[in-house]
Design a protein around this motif. Structure first.
Motif, PDB file in Angstrom:
ATOM      1  N   GLN A 224      -1.229   9.843  -5.941  1.00 35.81           N
ATOM      2  CA  GLN A 224      -2.340   8.905  -6.076  1.00 35.81           C
ATOM      3  C   GLN A 224      -3.438   9.360  -5.105  1.00 35.81           C
ATOM      4  O   GLN A 224      -3.504   8.907  -3.954  1.00 35.81           O
TER       5      GLN A 224
ATOM      6  N   LEU B 289      -8.038  -4.592   3.028  1.00 39.55           N
ATOM      7  CA  LEU B 289      -7.649  -3.356   3.709  1.00 39.55           C
ATOM      8  C   LEU B 289      -6.144  -3.106   3.572  1.00 39.55           C
ATOM      9  O   LEU B 289      -5.720  -2.287   2.782  1.00 39.55           O
TER      10      LEU B 289
ATOM     11  N   ASP C 241       0.248   3.466  -3.302  1.00 40.08           N
ATOM     12  CA  ASP C 241      -0.965   4.271  -3.115  1.00 40.08           C
ATOM     13  C   ASP C 241      -0.729   5.712  -2.687  1.00 40.08           C
ATOM     14  O   ASP C 241      -1.692   6.442  -2.454  1.00 40.08           O
TER      15      ASP C 241
ATOM     16  N   LEU D 125      -6.298   9.441   0.064  1.00 38.92           N
ATOM     17  CA  LEU D 125      -7.537   9.646   0.813  1.00 38.92           C
ATOM     18  C   LEU D 125      -7.899   8.407   1.620  1.00 38.92           C
ATOM     19  O   LEU D 125      -8.355   8.496   2.766  1.00 38.92           O
ATOM     20  N   LYS D 126      -7.685   7.227   1.043  1.00 38.18           N
ATOM     21  CA  LYS D 126      -7.965   5.970   1.750  1.00 38.18           C
ATOM     22  C   LYS D 126      -7.046   5.825   2.967  1.00 38.18           C
ATOM     23  O   LYS D 126      -7.504   5.452   4.056  1.00 38.18           O
ATOM     24  N   ILE D 127      -5.771   6.151   2.785  1.00 38.78           N
ATOM     25  CA  ILE D 127      -4.810   6.043   3.883  1.00 38.78           C
ATOM     26  C   ILE D 127      -5.127   7.050   4.980  1.00 38.78           C
ATOM     27  O   ILE D 127      -5.131   6.717   6.173  1.00 38.78           O
TER      28      ILE D 127
ATOM     29  N   ALA E 269      -7.974   8.447   5.605  1.00 40.51           N
ATOM     30  CA  ALA E 269      -9.217   8.042   6.263  1.00 40.51           C
ATOM     31  C   ALA E 269      -8.941   6.986   7.335  1.00 40.51           C
ATOM     32  O   ALA E 269      -9.492   7.043   8.441  1.00 40.51           O
ATOM     33  N   ALA E 270      -8.063   6.025   7.008  1.00 41.63           N
ATOM     34  CA  ALA E 270      -7.718   4.989   7.981  1.00 41.63           C
ATOM     35  C   ALA E 270      -7.017   5.594   9.188  1.00 41.63           C
ATOM     36  O   ALA E 270      -7.273   5.203  10.340  1.00 41.63           O
TER      37      ALA E 270
ATOM     38  N   LEU F 154      -4.036  -1.498   5.451  1.00 39.81           N
ATOM     39  CA  LEU F 154      -3.869  -0.053   5.584  1.00 39.81           C
ATOM     40  C   LEU F 154      -2.888   0.299   6.698  1.00 39.81           C
ATOM     41  O   LEU F 154      -2.917  -0.308   7.776  1.00 39.81           O
TER      42      LEU F 154
ATOM     43  N   GLN G 268      -6.705   8.997  -4.713  1.00 42.94           N
ATOM     44  CA  GLN G 268      -7.630   8.039  -4.091  1.00 42.94           C
ATOM     45  C   GLN G 268      -6.920   7.213  -3.018  1.00 42.94           C
ATOM     46  O   GLN G 268      -7.476   6.957  -1.941  1.00 42.94           O
ATOM     47  N   GLY G 269      -5.678   6.807  -3.315  1.00 40.96           N
ATOM     48  CA  GLY G 269      -4.918   6.037  -2.346  1.00 40.96           C
ATOM     49  C   GLY G 269      -4.611   6.847  -1.095  1.00 40.96           C
ATOM     50  O   GLY G 269      -4.716   6.339   0.030  1.00 40.96           O
TER      51      GLY G 269
ATOM     52  N   THR H  75       0.833  -1.208   0.000  1.00 41.85           N
ATOM     53  CA  THR H  75       0.000   0.000   0.000  1.00 41.85           C
ATOM     54  C   THR H  75       0.866   1.256   0.000  1.00 41.85           C
ATOM     55  O   THR H  75       0.618   2.200  -0.758  1.00 41.85           O
TER      56      THR H  75
END
Length: 335
Positions: free
Chosen positions: A127, A275, A70, A132-134, A136-137, A277, A129-130, A66
């Motif tokens: 990246q 996940l 990401d 934002l995902k990280i 968020a986690a 993450l 989207q990546g 990840t």
């Protein structure tokens, strides 16, 4: 001009230095509760944490992948970007360690990668989207820690509320040996993978690893696991004092609940299918302690200390991004 091989050696050196610093910076996460409640002596706690950090770091590689793919497109990453990111993250970790502030090494390296990459290539290389995902986690995991810690502590109060406090404390001091070891294992399984992902990016940049295969090499896993274990063995006593007593006065039952909560949250983020993450062990443990303390009563938590920590959490990514942005500019002139 420095050769590509020499730059790769620098990357590996700084990545392992980051892992080492991460180890002693985050030792508090794994052992603060067990030391503060006297379930373990400081020396024994550090040794156990170091061994289980090392073991946990070898378990999986999902978080490393990840990190490698990401945040910044690995096809455009250069050795100089990675070096600048690591220097920025190391600078922040040492600064917060010096002042005893339990900040996030995860935030630091993510901010560092963003700032260094933007410094060379602009925002298009990110990246989004990546990231934002990280992010968020990183934001959600301590909140989950607060809620789950509150629930677990309430359950323990319900089960053991009528027992003599001396017997409860005696029993949970022994249980804390297990919970502290479990947390140290999970800390290693998530945190050491960040440096694995960084070194993997550097190997891709140097042409020594195929971009389609971001699984860290065995030597990378072993080196990062060892660096974190050695850093953990060095200890981080200033932060231990903050985590162990300044947020909430812990009893053995509270320490067990906080460690168990943190382990569940970190392991879910690390190993749950789909996940993989990176989360901040510092954030998760802090949130767990706050949740456990709130289960006793809201006023039992020293929210002023929590507020200071929150400020450090919020400023870490932008601060390390700016720092690494500037370090890259400097490195590009020197190298």
């Amino acid at each position: 001009m420095i050769s590509s091989s020499a730059l790769l050696i620098l990357v590996v050196f700084f990545a392992l230095a980051f892992d080492y610093i991460n180890g002693f910076h985050d030792t508090a996460n794994a052992i603060a509760t067990s030391v503060s409640t006297r379930a373990l002596t400081p020396k024994r706690a550090v040794i156990i944490a170091a061994i289980l950090n090392f073991t946990g770091a070898l378990v999986s590689t999902g978080v490393a992948q990840t990190i490698a793919k990401d945040i910044v497109n690995p096809k455009f990453v250069t050795q100089e970007i990675v070096i600048a990111a690591l220097i920025g993250a190391i600078f922040w970790n040492l600064l917060t360690w010096y002042f005893g502030i339990p900040s996030s090494s995860s935030h630091a390296i993510i901010g560092g990668m963003i700032g260094a990459a933007v410094s060379k290539l602009g925002f298009d290389v990110l990246q989004v989207q990546g990231i934002l995902k990280i992010v968020a986690a990183l934001l959600i995991s301590p909140i989950v820690g607060i809620i789950l810690g509150f629930i677990i502590m309430k359950i323990l109060y319900f089960i053991f509320g009528n027992f003599a406090p001396s017997k409860v404390n005696q029993g949970f001091r022994k249980m804390q040996m297990l919970s502290a070891g479990l947390l140290a294992f999970n800390h290693g399984s998530n945190d050491a993978q960040k440096s694995m992902g960084i070194i993997t990016m550097a190997l891709v940049a140097s042409g020594l690893q195929d971009p389609s295969n971001l699984d860290p090499a065995l030597w990378v896993k072993m080196a990062c696991a060892l660096a974190m274990a050695l850093g953990t063995a060095a200890g981080g006593w200033k932060i231990i004092r903050t985590m162990g007593g300044k947020i909430f006065k812990l009893e053995p039952i509270n320490g067990f609940a906080a460690d168990l909560t943190s382990s569940i949250v970190i392991w879910t983020a690390t190993a749950f299918p789909g996940l993989h993450l990176p989360v901040s062990t510092t954030h998760v443990v802090s949130g767990s302690i706050m949740g456990v303390g709130s289960a006793k009563r809201i006023s039992a938590v020293r929210w002023g200390v929590a507020q200071q920590m929150l400020v450090a959490w919020v400023v870490t990514i932008p601060t390390t991004a700016i720092t690494s942005f500037l370090f890259y500019k400097l490195i590009s002139v020197i190298l």
